[in-house]
Design an enzyme around this catalytic site. Structure first.
Site, short mmCIF file in Angstrom:
data_model
loop_
_atom_site.label_atom_id
_atom_site.label_comp_id
_atom_site.label_asym_id
_atom_site.label_seq_id
_atom_site.Cartn_x
_atom_site.Cartn_y
_atom_site.Cartn_z
N LYS A 11 0.94 -1.36 0.00
CA LYS A 11 0.17 0.40 0.17
C LYS A 11 0.53 1.25 0.08
CE LYS A 11 -0.21 1.57 4.62
NZ LYS A 11 1.22 2.60 4.95
N PRO A 96 9.97 -3.90 0.08
CA PRO A 96 10.91 -3.79 1.14
C PRO A 96 10.40 -3.75 2.23
CG PRO A 96 10.03 -2.03 -0.67
CD PRO A 96 9.32 -3.02 -1.04
N ALA A 99 9.50 -0.09 4.89
CA ALA A 99 9.41 1.01 3.91
C ALA A 99 7.71 1.95 4.40
CB ALA A 99 9.09 -0.11 2.96
N GLY A 100 7.23 1.44 5.30
CA GLY A 100 5.66 2.03 5.14
C GLY A 100 4.50 1.41 3.54
N GLY A 103 4.37 -3.70 3.76
CA GLY A 103 4.54 -5.27 3.48
C GLY A 103 3.64 -6.26 4.54
N GLY A 104 3.49 -6.04 5.71
CA GLY A 104 3.98 -7.75 7.18
C GLY A 104 1.59 -7.73 7.37
N SER A 105 1.62 -5.85 6.95
CA SER A 105 0.07 -5.86 7.02
C SER A 105 -0.62 -7.19 5.68
CB SER A 105 -0.39 -4.46 6.65
OG SER A 105 0.08 -4.35 8.32
N ASP A 138 -2.70 -1.49 10.29
CA ASP A 138 -2.74 -1.47 8.59
C ASP A 138 -3.69 -2.24 7.63
OD1 ASP A 138 -1.69 1.04 7.82
OD2 ASP A 138 0.63 0.62 7.29
#
Ligand code: C5P
Length: 285
Positions: A11, A96, A99-100, A103-105, A138
């Site tokens: 996102k 990445p 990074a904001g 990714g994990g979410s 997120d």
């Protein structure tokens, strides 16, 4: 044993406003979020008959119950009272981290969607997103995907018109930012400029890419940029080579630019690749 496949899209925050600190220590947000074509791939073996296991294609991420994808599977099975008789979650990682870009979410949301489908869709998308709030702020948006207004801690979602088609360049510098620390810093800083979320909504409604670009605004951007001046370098490359606008996503450190065409995006991508290994071209999804 059944194997499930599910994409996990990254996102970007087109806008991000932090409205204030809550009693539970979290902050109330107002953010227009957008999923993009940079993605991880999630594969889940259901019914392995063995203890749960998580594998990731890259090193440096937890592969135990602290991984958000594992947590999501746990929350889903506990809440829906399902026993999958052994799970193996495999993550092909491309988003990445630090990074904001959520990714994990995104991985956690993909696990929720895949398990929900496997068990015959007991939850609607919105109910599944609500469940995702137990995993991370997120996650609800990452369950929904597309373009949405995200409020509260991240659990209140309102679908918005799809972002007009465009091309993004995303560049992840070598440093990362601690999200909790950044929230603490923001608590002690006067916020000079906030997003105009109404204007962003109108821009989306009108399908006006120029106005969407004009209304990009993230209250974390000046805080992180003040400490990491190289973000200005990345932004200046984007700006000089035709970006409609550029800013940091989430709590950083990735910068994204909205480009007028793929050709312009390719030029910016090649310029940035001279100094940064993690540069991507992406589309809204
Ligand atoms: O929920 P999540 O684990 O993604 O949040 C990471 C951290 O970011 C939290 O521990 C909190 O410090 C901060 N946060 C916040 N308000 C939010 C979302 C995150 O303060 N709405």
């Amino acid at each position: 044993m059944t194997t499930l496949f599910e994409p996990a899209y990254a996102k970007l925050n087109l806008t991000l406003d932090v409205l204030g600190k809550r009693e539970d220590g979290y902050h109330d947000l107002q953010s227009v979020m957008q999923t993009i074509s940079i993605r991880d791939d999630i594969e889940i073996d259901v019914g392995t008959g063995k203890p749960w296991r998580l594998l990731c294609s890259v090193e440096g991420l937890p592969t135990d119950e602290t991984n958000l994808a594992w947590k999501a599977a746990e929350v889903f099975c506990r809440t829906l009272k399902k026993d999958p008789q052994g799970l193996e979650i495999r993550i092909v990682k491309r988003i990445p981290f630090g990074a904001g870009m959520g990714g994990g979410s995104a991985d956690a949301a993909a696990v929720l969607r895949a398990l929900n489908r496997h068990y015959g869709e007991p939850l609607s998308v919105l109910a599944l997103a609500e469940l995702g709030a137990q995993v991370g702020s997120d996650v609800p948006f990452c369950v929904l995907c597309g373009t949405a207004m995200v409020e509260g801690r991240g659990e209140r979602l309102r679908k918005l018109p799809d972002m007009p088609d465009c091309v993004f360049v995303v560049c992840k510098p070598d440093f990362s930012v601690s999200t909790p620390e950044l929230y603490r810093k923001l608590d002690q800083t006067a916020i000079p400029l906030r997003p105009d979320n109404r204007a962003m909504e109108s821009a989306l409604l009108a399908g006006d890419l120029g106005a969407v670009a004009e209304n990009l605004c993230n209250v974390f951007d000046p805080v992180v940029t003040a400490e990491h001046l190289e973000l200005n370098y990345i932004k200046s490359i984007c700006h000089s080579y035709g970006a409609l606008n550029q800013q940091m996503t989430g709590s950083g450190s990735a910068i994204f630019a909205i480009m007028p065409s793929f050709e312009y995006a390719a030029v910016v991508c090649n310029m940035l690749k001279e100094n940064y290994p993690q540069v991507f071209i992406a589309k809204p999804v």
